[in-house]
Structures are given as structure tokens and as C-alpha cells.
Design an enzyme around this catalytic site. Sequence first.
Site, PDB file in Angstrom:
ATOM      1  N   HIS A 122     -12.412  -5.637  -8.481  1.00 46.34           N
ATOM      2  CA  HIS A 122     -11.505  -6.785  -8.327  1.00 46.34           C
ATOM      3  C   HIS A 122     -12.230  -8.002  -7.768  1.00 46.34           C
ATOM      4  CE1 HIS A 122      -7.820  -3.972  -7.462  1.00 46.34           C
ATOM      5  NE2 HIS A 122      -8.503  -3.602  -8.523  1.00 46.34           N
ATOM      6  N   ARG A 147     -11.993  -7.598 -12.805  1.00 42.98           N
ATOM      7  CA  ARG A 147     -10.602  -8.058 -12.824  1.00 42.98           C
ATOM      8  C   ARG A 147     -10.510  -9.332 -12.004  1.00 42.98           C
ATOM      9  NH1 ARG A 147      -5.428  -5.301  -9.735  1.00 42.98           N
ATOM     10  NH2 ARG A 147      -5.948  -6.884  -8.210  1.00 42.98           N
ATOM     11  N   TYR A 159       0.335 -11.410  -4.552  1.00 48.30           N
ATOM     12  CA  TYR A 159      -0.026  -9.999  -4.562  1.00 48.30           C
ATOM     13  C   TYR A 159      -1.275  -9.808  -5.422  1.00 48.30           C
ATOM     14  CZ  TYR A 159       0.437  -4.949  -4.699  1.00 48.30           C
ATOM     15  OH  TYR A 159       0.210  -3.608  -4.551  1.00 48.30           O
ATOM     16  N   ASP A 210      -4.386  -8.588 -13.830  1.00 45.89           N
ATOM     17  CA  ASP A 210      -3.226  -7.752 -13.496  1.00 45.89           C
ATOM     18  C   ASP A 210      -2.031  -8.653 -13.209  1.00 45.89           C
ATOM     19  OD1 ASP A 210      -1.466  -5.824 -12.594  1.00 45.89           O
ATOM     20  OD2 ASP A 210      -2.892  -4.877 -11.213  1.00 45.89           O
ATOM     21  N   HIS A 212       0.979  -7.402 -12.429  1.00 46.23           N
ATOM     22  CA  HIS A 212       1.814  -6.703 -11.432  1.00 46.23           C
ATOM     23  C   HIS A 212       3.305  -6.777 -11.763  1.00 46.23           C
ATOM     24  CE1 HIS A 212      -1.906  -7.327  -8.883  1.00 46.23           C
ATOM     25  NE2 HIS A 212      -1.691  -6.036  -8.788  1.00 46.23           N
ATOM     26  N   GLU A 236      -2.706  -6.424 -17.618  1.00 46.29           N
ATOM     27  CA  GLU A 236      -2.147  -5.193 -17.031  1.00 46.29           C
ATOM     28  C   GLU A 236      -0.739  -5.413 -16.512  1.00 46.29           C
ATOM     29  OE1 GLU A 236      -4.778  -3.713 -14.035  1.00 46.29           O
ATOM     30  OE2 GLU A 236      -3.158  -2.737 -12.928  1.00 46.29           O
ATOM     31  N   GLU A 262       0.129   2.438 -14.026  1.00 44.90           N
ATOM     32  CA  GLU A 262      -0.268   2.923 -12.694  1.00 44.90           C
ATOM     33  C   GLU A 262       0.910   3.485 -11.914  1.00 44.90           C
ATOM     34  OE1 GLU A 262      -2.006  -0.807 -11.250  1.00 44.90           O
ATOM     35  OE2 GLU A 262      -0.461  -0.873  -9.724  1.00 44.90           O
ATOM     36  N   ARG A 283      -2.780   3.622 -18.026  1.00 45.71           N
ATOM     37  CA  ARG A 283      -3.379   3.570 -16.687  1.00 45.71           C
ATOM     38  C   ARG A 283      -2.900   4.676 -15.745  1.00 45.71           C
ATOM     39  NH1 ARG A 283      -5.998   0.231 -14.236  1.00 45.71           N
ATOM     40  NH2 ARG A 283      -4.627  -0.160 -12.456  1.00 45.71           N
ATOM     41  N   HIS A 312      -5.893   3.954 -13.087  1.00 46.68           N
ATOM     42  CA  HIS A 312      -5.753   3.274 -11.803  1.00 46.68           C
ATOM     43  C   HIS A 312      -6.811   3.829 -10.847  1.00 46.68           C
ATOM     44  CE1 HIS A 312      -2.740   2.340  -8.301  1.00 46.68           C
ATOM     45  NE2 HIS A 312      -3.547   1.325  -8.494  1.00 46.68           N
ATOM     46  N   GLU A 339     -10.799   1.827 -13.222  1.00 47.37           N
ATOM     47  CA  GLU A 339     -10.766   0.911 -12.073  1.00 47.37           C
ATOM     48  C   GLU A 339     -11.484   1.576 -10.903  1.00 47.37           C
ATOM     49  OE1 GLU A 339      -7.413  -1.713  -9.676  1.00 47.37           O
ATOM     50  OE2 GLU A 339      -6.825   0.210 -10.490  1.00 47.37           O
ATOM     51  N   TRP A 402      10.977  -7.128 -10.566  1.00 45.60           N
ATOM     52  CA  TRP A 402       9.942  -6.157 -10.971  1.00 45.60           C
ATOM     53  C   TRP A 402      10.193  -4.786 -10.362  1.00 45.60           C
ATOM     54  CZ3 TRP A 402       4.986  -5.125  -7.968  1.00 45.60           C
ATOM     55  CH2 TRP A 402       5.173  -5.374  -6.602  1.00 45.60           C
TER      56      TRP A 402
HETATM   57  O1  EZ4 Z   1      -0.748  -2.344  -6.586  1.00 48.75           O
HETATM   58  O2  EZ4 Z   1      -2.825   0.411  -5.647  1.00 48.75           O
HETATM   59  O3  EZ4 Z   1      -4.384  -2.281 -10.327  1.00 48.75           O
HETATM   60  N1  EZ4 Z   1      -4.225  -2.099  -9.177  1.00 48.75           N
HETATM   61  C1  EZ4 Z   1      -3.120  -2.397  -8.504  1.00 48.75           C
HETATM   62  C2  EZ4 Z   1      -3.071  -1.926  -7.079  1.00 48.75           C
HETATM   63  C3  EZ4 Z   1      -1.712  -1.334  -6.752  1.00 48.75           C
HETATM   64  C4  EZ4 Z   1      -1.784  -0.494  -5.506  1.00 48.75           C
HETATM   65  C5  EZ4 Z   1      -0.442   0.206  -5.276  1.00 48.75           C
HETATM   66  O4  EZ4 Z   1      -0.571   1.202  -4.335  1.00 48.75           O
HETATM   67  O5  EZ4 Z   1      -2.212  -3.002  -9.045  1.00 48.75           O
HETATM   68  O6  EZ4 Z   1      -3.399  -2.932  -6.208  1.00 48.75           O
HETATM   69 CO    CO Z   2      -2.392  -2.822 -11.158  1.00 47.11          CO
END
Ligand code: EZ4
Ligand code: CO
Length: 402
Positions: A122, A147, A159, A210, A212, A236, A262, A283, A312, A339, A402
Site C-alpha cells: 500500500h 496500491r 479510510y 481500493d 472500500h 477493488e 475480502e 479476494r 486479502h 496483497e 457500504w
Molecule cells: O479494510 O484489513 O485491502 N485491504 C483492505 C484492508 C481492510 C482491513 C479490514 O480488516 O481493504 O485495509
Molecule cells: Co480492501
Amino acid sequence: MKITDAKVIVTSPGRNFVTLKITTSDGVTGIGDATLNGRELAVASYLRDHVCPLLIGRDPARIEDTWQYLYRGAYWRRGPVTMTAIAAVDTALWDIKGKVAGLPVYQLLGGRSRDGVTVYGHANGETIPEVLDEVARYVDLGYRAVRVQCGVPGLDATYGVGKDKMFYEPAETNRPSEATWSTERYLRVVPELFAAVRDRFGYDLHVLHDIHHRLTPIEAGRLGSMLEEYAPFWLEDPVPAELQEGFRLIRQHTRAPIAVGEVFNSIWDCEQLIREQLIDYIRATVVHAGGITHLRRIFDLAALHHVRTGSHGATDLSPVCMSAALHLDIAVPNFGIQEYMRHTEATDEVFPHGYHYADGYLHPSEEPGLGVDIDEKLAARYPYEPAYLPVNRLMDGSMHHW
Ligand code: EZ4
Ligand code: CO
């Protein structure tokens, strides 16, 4: 050989981890990750109070039968708590089988299909220049895939953009924090981020992002179409995935590859997504999707439908899960990417492991079993600390859907 002991170890070397340790009458031990971020003790109780007593006296060699016994026998099927508990038992039994056979688990899964497991890390930053510096760090370490996530101008927190670099940790102690969200602002900044990354690093690097689960299908389609010129490796979790047919709408509007899974815990969470070829990467993970046995089943279904794996691998998946994931990744024909976020030094000490990173790849341990252990004395020095994932609200205060 029989199972003579099954115990649950909860430890918090920087973050909470739940681990199941199974011992056999021959003195062989196996471990499985049972960590469910923010709901750890529910799985610990499920195992301790309901599953461990049933394991005593069973034949540890009967992995498939034990999986079916715990899945069907519970009557109440699926769900993250149940499937994480089953995953822990399944993973520990594969570890034992490998040790008994004297082989690393990937050999029992059919042997190597590749030389190494391609991983991505990341690169986070509040601003685009900060993200670019983080990408450069990964490129210097030899990563072939990164990522990218940046802060959204005008929002306090985003986030996926952590305070720490290299060790990303979204969970926080005490009550969950609350962040705000603006789709309009987000959709403006992500294409700028991708343009800047491609401008500086070119097109050889795989660039992932991502979402999310924060968009609707039509918004995700729009983002995908705006990003197509920057060749994203994947987008993602574009939308929440309870409504699997919603992904048809995304497909109609973009050729950006889609990754999801995930939060999935069973093959039924992705059966339609895979069968209709609505996604490109699945994932799901060992720890949350029923262990090596069930994840292999999901991956095989995916292989029939041109869907590749992309498990994940954030820091809330312990080194036990990461070890198990790598044995599957190296063996399955349709591996895509893994990941990989580095654990803290304290976590690595509690879970000594034989997998290692080199030149953009992770390599599973060559030791018999999974090649990972838990130092119980050290684990006992880090007591459980309540922690929650953050909550997200829209600008007007309503809960984000979400
Ligand atoms: O939100 O692992 O792709 N990774 C993610 C993570 C998840 C956390 C949740 O426990 O989106 O950061
Ligand atoms: Co994710």
C-alpha cells in the site's frame, strides 16, 4: 493418531490476533489464524466454547470430513464468525498433515505452479506527492505492483490512508472513530492520482486502487471509465457486494478489471459474480473463507470462469494466515496477485515464520507444514485490547450505505 488438545491463544503484539493450536497424540502441533478484525472474541468463544470440545478424539488426518462436520454439523451455515472458526481448524489440520508427511503444504496441493508469489503493498498519503514518494519506496524495494490511496481534499480522514507507512493499521482502540465521505470529491481526486503515478513511474508498474465499497454501480462505472487510460491493474470493492447482480451494471460501463471478496466468507458470496464473469479477481482469504479447503474450492470455481486470485493480505491477517495463503498462491493455476502488508516487529517475533520477501515476490517456507509457529510465552505478554474499524458517514450525518 488423535487430536488431544485444541486451544485458543489471543494476543495483541500491536494489534489483536486469535490463533488456534491443535496438538495430536503423537505430539505434532498445527496452528490456524482465527482473527476477525474488531470482533475477535466472538470467534475465540465460538472455538473455545463450541468447537474445541468436538475436536478432541478426532483423527487429524480427516481434513475434508472435519470441515464438513463443522460446516453442516453446526446447522447454522456460513457467516464470518463461523467460517473464520472453521478456517482456523482447517488451517491447523493442513499444518499437521504437512508435518506428518514431511512436506511443505504447497506440495500437498499439487506442487509449485510458479517461482514466486507476486505481491503488492500500500502506498498511502494525504496528498498526491506524498503517495508518489511512497510508491518510489516500494519500487526501490523491487515491488512490481503497488496500491495507491490518497486523502480526499475537504475530508478530515479517508479510510485506507493510514498514519503509518509500510505498517497500515485501520483499527483503533476504544470506540470506532467516525469519518465523513463525499463521492463527488473522491471521484475528482482519483483520476488525478492515477495520472500523476503514470506520469512519474510509467506503465510497467501494476497500479491498484481500493474503493472500500463506497460507490454505487453507476458511480463505479464512471470511475472505471475515467481510469481506463491509466491502465489500472484492478479497482477493488467498488460497491458493497451483497447484491451480486449489481456488478453487471459496473461491467456495462467500464473495462477496468474488478476485484472483490475480502469480506466474503463462502463460495455462495461470489458464486454469481464468478459464474457470470462479473469480476476479474477474487479476494477471499484463508482465514475468513473457511480455510485452505474451502478457498481452494472457490479458486477452482474461479479458474473455470477466467477469474484469477488476489487474496486479502492486510496486517489484520496474521503471519499464520499469510503462510497458508502463500502455499495456495504458489500452487493454484489461476493465481493473480497477493496483497502483502508487513507486520510489526513485535508481531513477527510472536509468530516466527519461514516465508520471505525478495525482489517483488514472497516465497513460502520450505519447512514441513505451513512453516510458521506461535511463541506462546511471548504472546502472553501482549493482552487483548478492544479495537474497532472506523464508521463512515455522509456529509449530512447519515450512515454511508457500504
Ligand atoms: O479494510 O484489513 O485491502 N485491504 C483492505 C484492508 C481492510 C482491513 C479490514 O480488516 O481493504 O485495509
Ligand atoms: Co480492501
